[in-house]
Design a protein around this motif. Sequence first.
Motif, PDB file in Angstrom:
ATOM      1  N   HIS A  84       0.742  -1.232  -0.144  1.00 15.93           N
ATOM      2  CA  HIS A  84      -0.105  -0.085   0.129  1.00 15.93           C
ATOM      3  C   HIS A  84       0.946   1.199  -0.003  1.00 15.93           C
ATOM      4  N   ASP A  86       2.446   4.539  -1.508  1.00 16.04           N
ATOM      5  CA  ASP A  86       1.858   5.243  -2.694  1.00 16.04           C
ATOM      6  C   ASP A  86       3.058   5.338  -3.915  1.00 16.04           C
ATOM      7  N   SER A 114      -9.627  14.410  -1.401  1.00 16.15           N
ATOM      8  CA  SER A 114     -10.443  13.540  -2.504  1.00 16.15           C
ATOM      9  C   SER A 114     -10.443  14.370  -3.565  1.00 16.15           C
ATOM     10  N   THR A 121      -4.168   6.161  -0.300  1.00 17.65           N
ATOM     11  CA  THR A 121      -4.702   4.999   0.699  1.00 17.65           C
ATOM     12  C   THR A 121      -3.849   4.670   1.726  1.00 17.65           C
ATOM     13  N   LYS A 123      -2.270   2.767   4.979  1.00 14.17           N
ATOM     14  CA  LYS A 123      -1.885   1.686   5.618  1.00 14.17           C
ATOM     15  C   LYS A 123      -2.650   1.243   7.087  1.00 14.17           C
ATOM     16  N   GLY A 141     -11.893   4.632   2.341  1.00 13.15           N
ATOM     17  CA  GLY A 141     -11.655   5.443   0.992  1.00 13.15           C
ATOM     18  C   GLY A 141     -12.698   6.778   0.462  1.00 13.15           C
ATOM     19  N   ALA A 201     -10.606  -4.845   3.631  1.00 11.50           N
ATOM     20  CA  ALA A 201      -9.586  -3.949   3.728  1.00 11.50           C
ATOM     21  C   ALA A 201      -8.319  -4.459   4.804  1.00 11.50           C
ATOM     22  N   ARG A 206      -4.177  -3.862   5.680  1.00 13.78           N
ATOM     23  CA  ARG A 206      -4.288  -2.408   6.130  1.00 13.78           C
ATOM     24  C   ARG A 206      -5.100  -2.652   7.550  1.00 13.78           C
TER      25      ARG A 206
END
Length: 408
Positions: A84, A86, A114, A121, A123, A141, A201, A206
Motif C-alpha cells: 500500500h 503510494d 479527495s 490509501t 496503511k 476511501g 481491507a 490495512r
Amino acid sequence: MKYGMKMTSSIVYAIRSYLFGIVLIMLATGCTSTRKALPPDLYGSAKVAQMTGIRTYAFEQNPIFQKDLIYSVKQERQHSSGGHDDEEGYFNILSLSGGGAQGAFGAGLLCGWSEAGTRPTFKIVTGISTGALIAPFAFLGSEYDKIIQQVNTTISTKDVMRMRPRLIVRRGIDSLVDSSPLENLISEHIDKDVIQNVARAHAQGRRLYIGTTDIDANRLVIWNMGAIAAANTSVANELFRKVLLASASIPIFFPPVYIPVEADGNTYEEMHVDGGVSAQVFLYGDIFNLDEVSHGAGLSSIGLGRIYIIKNMQSLSSYEQVKSELIPIAKKTILSLLANQGTGDLYRIYTIAQREGIEFNLVYIPSTFKFKGRELFDTEEMKQLFDLGFNMGKSGDFWHKYPPGYVD
C-alpha cells in the motif's frame, strides 16, 4: 505570543452541563452501581466475545499486535507487489483527533483532499472520539465521502443526544444525556456492508485502530477494528459499533458503554468512555516496533512512512480575561487541560515519528475561524467548518511539519 481560550456558546453549554454533572454526582454520593465490574486480579486477562488479539492497552508493546502487523505486511505484498505504498514509495498513516462537532472540519478536509486527487490509501488509520466516527469511512476511501459529508453537515444536537430531566437524582444515574440518538446514527451508517468492507481491507493488509478509555483501568485501549470485523458474526458487529460509541462518549455528559467480558469462567462488564479522556489523538500507541516488523516480514526495512494528523480543534487561541468566579475559572481550566493534553499528544507522536523515520504532517482549524454556534451540534456552524476543511483539502497547501510551538 499570548495564549488563551475563546469559548463558543456550544462549548460553554457543554462545559456548563459537565460541571452540573459533577455537582449532581456530589449530591448523589452513596448510590451504588448494579454492574458486575471486573475484579482487579483479573484485570488484563478478560476476553471480549470469545475473540483474542482484538485489543491492547496503549503505550506498551504487544506481541499479538506485533505479530499481526508483520502478517499485515505479508498480506499487502500478496495483494499488490508494491503493498500500500503510494507512487513515491511511502506507506501512509492517518490519525483523526477528537473535537465533537468540530469533526466537521476533518470530514471536509478529507473530502477536499479527495477532490484534489492527492489523498492516498492509508496503511493505518487511527481515531479518537469524533475522529473514531469518521475513521471507518476515511479508512475505506473516498467512495464514502458522501456519507462523511451528510453526517457532518445535516445533523443537529437532537440527532446525537437527548437531555435527561435536570435536578433528578436517582440511583444508578451515569450521565446527563441519553445517547441513544447517537447510537442509532452509528447503527444506520455503520451497517453490515461497511463492516464487511473494513474486514476486506483488513485482509488486504490495512489496519484500523480506535481508542477508548477503560475507566476502571484509567488507560487507553486500542481496538483492532478490522480483526473484529473479520469475525463476521452479529456479536462482533455489535462490538464494532459499541467501540465507536464508547470512543465518542464523554463521561458524565454521555453514558459510558458497558462491554461484556469473560474472565475465570464468569461474565463481567467493563466501563468504556471517550478515548479523549486518555488522548486527543494517537499514532499507534507505541504498541509495536516497526524495525521488528520489517525484519519479521523479511524486509530490510519497513520503508518510508508519512503520518497525517487531522486535529479537529484550533491550536492556539487569543488571550481572554477570566472572571474571578467559580464557573468561569472551571470552564477555562477544563478547556486548558484539554488543549494542553492535545499538544502533549502531538509532541508524543512527533517523537515517535522522528524515532521511526516517519514524516510528520499536521493540520488543525485555523485560529481565524470564529465559532458562533448556538448549540452543541450547530448545523450551520458544522457546514462552515466542513467548507473550510474542504477548501483547505482541495488547495493542498495546509500541512504543518512540526507540533505547535516547536522550535527546531
